[in-house]
Motif scaffolding. Structure first.
Motif, PDB file in Angstrom:
ATOM      1  N   UNK A  32       0.853  -1.186   0.000  1.00 41.66           N
ATOM      2  CA  UNK A  32       0.000   0.000   0.000  1.00 41.66           C
ATOM      3  C   UNK A  32       0.890   1.237   0.000  1.00 41.66           C
ATOM      4  N   UNK A  33       0.644   2.160  -0.905  1.00 41.27           N
ATOM      5  CA  UNK A  33       1.490   3.343  -1.052  1.00 41.27           C
ATOM      6  C   UNK A  33       1.562   4.132   0.259  1.00 41.27           C
ATOM      7  N   UNK A  34       2.767   4.395   0.711  1.00 42.69           N
ATOM      8  CA  UNK A  34       2.978   5.203   1.904  1.00 42.69           C
ATOM      9  C   UNK A  34       3.012   4.428   3.203  1.00 42.69           C
ATOM     10  N   UNK A  35       2.714   3.137   3.172  1.00 51.99           N
ATOM     11  CA  UNK A  35       2.705   2.336   4.404  1.00 51.99           C
ATOM     12  C   UNK A  35       4.104   1.782   4.653  1.00 51.99           C
ATOM     13  N   UNK A  36       4.565   1.888   5.885  1.00 52.51           N
ATOM     14  CA  UNK A  36       5.897   1.422   6.253  1.00 52.51           C
ATOM     15  C   UNK A  36       5.849   0.159   7.121  1.00 52.51           C
ATOM     16  N   UNK A  37       4.680  -0.459   7.233  1.00 52.94           N
ATOM     17  CA  UNK A  37       4.534  -1.672   8.038  1.00 52.94           C
ATOM     18  C   UNK A  37       5.048  -2.888   7.271  1.00 52.94           C
ATOM     19  N   UNK A  58      -3.634  -4.445   8.617  1.00 51.09           N
ATOM     20  CA  UNK A  58      -4.674  -3.418   8.504  1.00 51.09           C
ATOM     21  C   UNK A  58      -5.116  -3.262   7.054  1.00 51.09           C
ATOM     22  N   UNK A  59      -4.165  -3.166   6.137  1.00 47.47           N
ATOM     23  CA  UNK A  59      -4.520  -2.981   4.734  1.00 47.47           C
ATOM     24  C   UNK A  59      -5.046  -4.273   4.101  1.00 47.47           C
ATOM     25  N   UNK A  60      -4.634  -5.436   4.586  1.00 49.96           N
ATOM     26  CA  UNK A  60      -5.187  -6.700   4.096  1.00 49.96           C
ATOM     27  C   UNK A  60      -6.669  -6.793   4.464  1.00 49.96           C
ATOM     28  N   UNK A  61      -7.008  -6.376   5.673  1.00 51.62           N
ATOM     29  CA  UNK A  61      -8.415  -6.391   6.095  1.00 51.62           C
ATOM     30  C   UNK A  61      -9.242  -5.433   5.242  1.00 51.62           C
ATOM     31  N   UNK A  62      -8.682  -4.277   4.947  1.00 51.94           N
ATOM     32  CA  UNK A  62      -9.374  -3.301   4.106  1.00 51.94           C
ATOM     33  C   UNK A  62      -9.568  -3.848   2.689  1.00 51.94           C
ATOM     34  N   UNK A  63      -8.544  -4.490   2.157  1.00 50.08           N
ATOM     35  CA  UNK A  63      -8.595  -5.070   0.813  1.00 50.08           C
ATOM     36  C   UNK A  63      -9.628  -6.198   0.753  1.00 50.08           C
ATOM     37  N   UNK A  64      -9.625  -7.071   1.747  1.00 49.23           N
ATOM     38  CA  UNK A  64     -10.523  -8.222   1.747  1.00 49.23           C
ATOM     39  C   UNK A  64     -11.976  -7.846   1.996  1.00 49.23           C
ATOM     40  N   UNK A  65     -12.232  -6.693   2.619  1.00 50.30           N
ATOM     41  CA  UNK A  65     -13.611  -6.307   2.895  1.00 50.30           C
ATOM     42  C   UNK A  65     -14.391  -6.063   1.609  1.00 50.30           C
TER      43      UNK A  65
END
Length: 177
Positions: A32-37, A58-65
């Motif tokens: 995800x652009x800008x994420x450093x995790x 966090x972004x995987x959960x957002x993507x899968x939703x």
């Protein structure tokens, strides 16, 4: 003469864990652009594609939703795959029978979650709190309190249905345990 330095790996007790080393490890960052995790959750870029995104949790959960796992399938094939998915995950639903699940941890159905949202309650609300919230809201929009108000009548009916869904779910859980 050069001095030889001993390693920390000799003798007993060991000074560090087995398989521990001092080399730097490669860490993949979230795509995800800008994420450093750390990006350790693979997600497909397209259905039936071997290419993967690697997101943080966090972004995987957002993507899968927003992901539709059955996109592009015929209706019969979609139903067959959904049935197979339910059969594979039946053990998780069955675990509630053994008392491993409680309120707010996934043991409530989607209908119960919508009913809780209608009553303005959290997912882990106890049944006594549900009863109080239902009675309080029902008194405000009851047809005897607001005669002739169709909006209040519709809201009262929705509250009744929500309470029945939650009551049936609570009976089901208490009957099992």
């Amino acid at each position: 003469m050069s001095r030889v330095r001993r390693s920390n790996d000799w003798g007993f007790p060991r000074w560090r864990g087995y398989d521990a080393s001092r080399e730097a490890t490669t860490v993949r960052l979230c795509d995800r652009h800008g994420c450093e995790e750390k990006g350790d959750c693979p997600a497909p870029k397209a259905p039936n594609s071997p290419e993967r995104w690697y997101f943080c949790q966090r972004h995987a959960a957002e993507y899968n939703s927003k992901w539709d796992y059955f996109e592009g399938l015929e209706k019969a094939e979609k139903e067959a795959r959904a049935k197979a998915e339910r059969a594979e995950s039946a053990g998780y639903a069955e675990s509630a029978h053994y008392g491993w699940a409680g309120s707010g941890d996934g043991s409530r159905s989607a209908d119960e979650m919508r009913a809780l949202e209608l009553l303005g309650l959290e997912a882990d609300a106890e049944f006594e709190t549900i009863k109080k919230a239902y009675r309080q809201r029902a008194k405000q929009v009851h047809p005897d309190v607001k005669p002739g108000d169709e909006e209040a009548a519709r809201e009262f009916q929705a509250l009744q249905v929500a309470y029945e869904v939650l009551r049936a779910g609570e009976e089901r859980r208490t009957w099992r345990g």
